[in-house]
Write an enzyme that holds these catalytic residues in place. Sequence first.
Site, short mmCIF file in Angstrom:
data_model
loop_
_atom_site.label_atom_id
_atom_site.label_comp_id
_atom_site.label_asym_id
_atom_site.label_seq_id
_atom_site.Cartn_x
_atom_site.Cartn_y
_atom_site.Cartn_z
N LYS A 1 -12.73 -2.45 -20.35
CA LYS A 1 -12.69 -1.45 -19.28
C LYS A 1 -13.93 -1.49 -18.40
O LYS A 1 -13.86 -1.39 -17.17
CB LYS A 1 -12.53 -0.06 -19.91
N ARG B 1 2.78 14.31 -13.95
CA ARG B 1 2.19 14.44 -15.27
C ARG B 1 1.12 15.53 -15.31
O ARG B 1 0.41 15.68 -16.28
CB ARG B 1 1.60 13.09 -15.70
N LYS C 1 -1.71 15.75 -13.76
CA LYS C 1 -3.07 15.23 -13.83
C LYS C 1 -3.74 15.45 -12.48
O LYS C 1 -4.32 14.53 -11.88
CB LYS C 1 -3.06 13.73 -14.18
N THR D 1 -15.16 -2.33 -13.37
CA THR D 1 -16.15 -1.97 -12.37
C THR D 1 -16.92 -3.20 -11.91
O THR D 1 -17.22 -3.36 -10.72
CB THR D 1 -17.12 -0.91 -12.92
N GLN E 1 -7.14 14.27 -11.29
CA GLN E 1 -7.33 12.87 -10.92
C GLN E 1 -7.18 12.64 -9.41
O GLN E 1 -7.59 11.63 -8.89
CB GLN E 1 -6.31 11.98 -11.66
N HIS F 1 -8.29 7.41 0.39
CA HIS F 1 -8.17 5.96 0.29
C HIS F 1 -6.71 5.51 0.39
O HIS F 1 -6.39 4.55 1.08
CB HIS F 1 -8.77 5.49 -1.03
N HIS G 1 -9.42 9.83 -3.59
CA HIS G 1 -8.14 9.23 -3.98
C HIS G 1 -7.13 9.34 -2.84
O HIS G 1 -6.51 8.36 -2.42
CB HIS G 1 -7.62 9.92 -5.24
N TYR H 1 -4.36 -4.05 -16.58
CA TYR H 1 -5.12 -3.13 -17.43
C TYR H 1 -4.42 -1.78 -17.53
O TYR H 1 -4.27 -1.21 -18.63
CB TYR H 1 -6.53 -2.97 -16.86
N LYS I 1 0.82 -1.20 0.00
CA LYS I 1 0.00 0.00 0.00
C LYS I 1 0.85 1.26 0.00
O LYS I 1 0.42 2.31 -0.49
CB LYS I 1 -0.96 0.00 1.20
#
Length: 314
Positions: free
Chosen positions: A204, A136, A138, A208, A141, A149, A146, A187, A123
């Site tokens: 993709k 990058r 981003k 989920t 995101q 968690h 995020h 993936y 983790k």
Amino acid sequence: MLQEAVSNVLKFHSYLQLRTDVRVKDYPLMQSPIQMTSILLAYVFFSVYVGPRLMANRKPLRLNTAMMIYNLGMVLLNAYIVSEFLLSGWGTTYTWRCDLIDVSSSPQTLRMIRASWLFYFSKFIELFDTLFFVLRKKQSQITFLHVFHHSFMPWTWWWGITLTPAGGMGAFHALVNAVVHVIMYFYYGLSAAGPRFQKYLWWKKYITAIQLLQFVLVSVHISQYYFMEKCDYQVPLWIHLIWLYGVFFFLLFSNFWVQAYIRGKRLPAADVKPTQNCSASEHITVVANGKHLENGHAQLNTNGNILLGKVKEI
């Protein structure tokens, strides 16, 4: 009052050191909660404050090769964790029902403890997911979910393997999560490989579905405790927390599934770009005890702070 508070903290720290299972005490990051908490606080501070400001006036880095190597490494690491979990109990002696916390020091138990610690340590390696986002640029995101968690998961697992490193039925979710990570990092590795691999990412949507299956398996397995005539699991608190965690994230992802694949609410074209751990047409979901595909959308204000916005689809 301050002196009393410090005294109580020191007493609690000493209590934890006495309660730390001797079989895991010598593993890295297990001697004290201070070490791992400091790392996770630094991670949060970097993700939310330092990182965005560091990259504000810099061009985003191209890290496709690094991400491919990283994702492949995580596939191999999680596959190894799965094999160790199976060989040390789940595929050999465990009943998959009321498996109690193992307090022995048999070779098989020590192997299970090593697998549990390695899962915990993985983790911290996963924190690199966020580093790739930052470098990058981003930042959208990096939602609240995020960061929460990625920091909360290893923090809670420290307490679990400190007190019960061979957790029996309370560790089933780790096995399932490691299996899911093998699939998901594979993936993401393909996604990072570039446009020529996009034709292989047709599945993709099933990421989920795999997540939903994960929550069902974890919740059903742990729910057995409530229907057994007798199960003397030593720390029932773990049972209750795991059940709540599994059910909560099943509901979260069920709602996401409805929004994304039944009601067909798609992302704007500008948002549909492959990113580290988030491929084309995939915009952050959240995974309980698993990969952080987060079910939210974040934006940066002019100061670079994270703002949680409306729900988006993968």
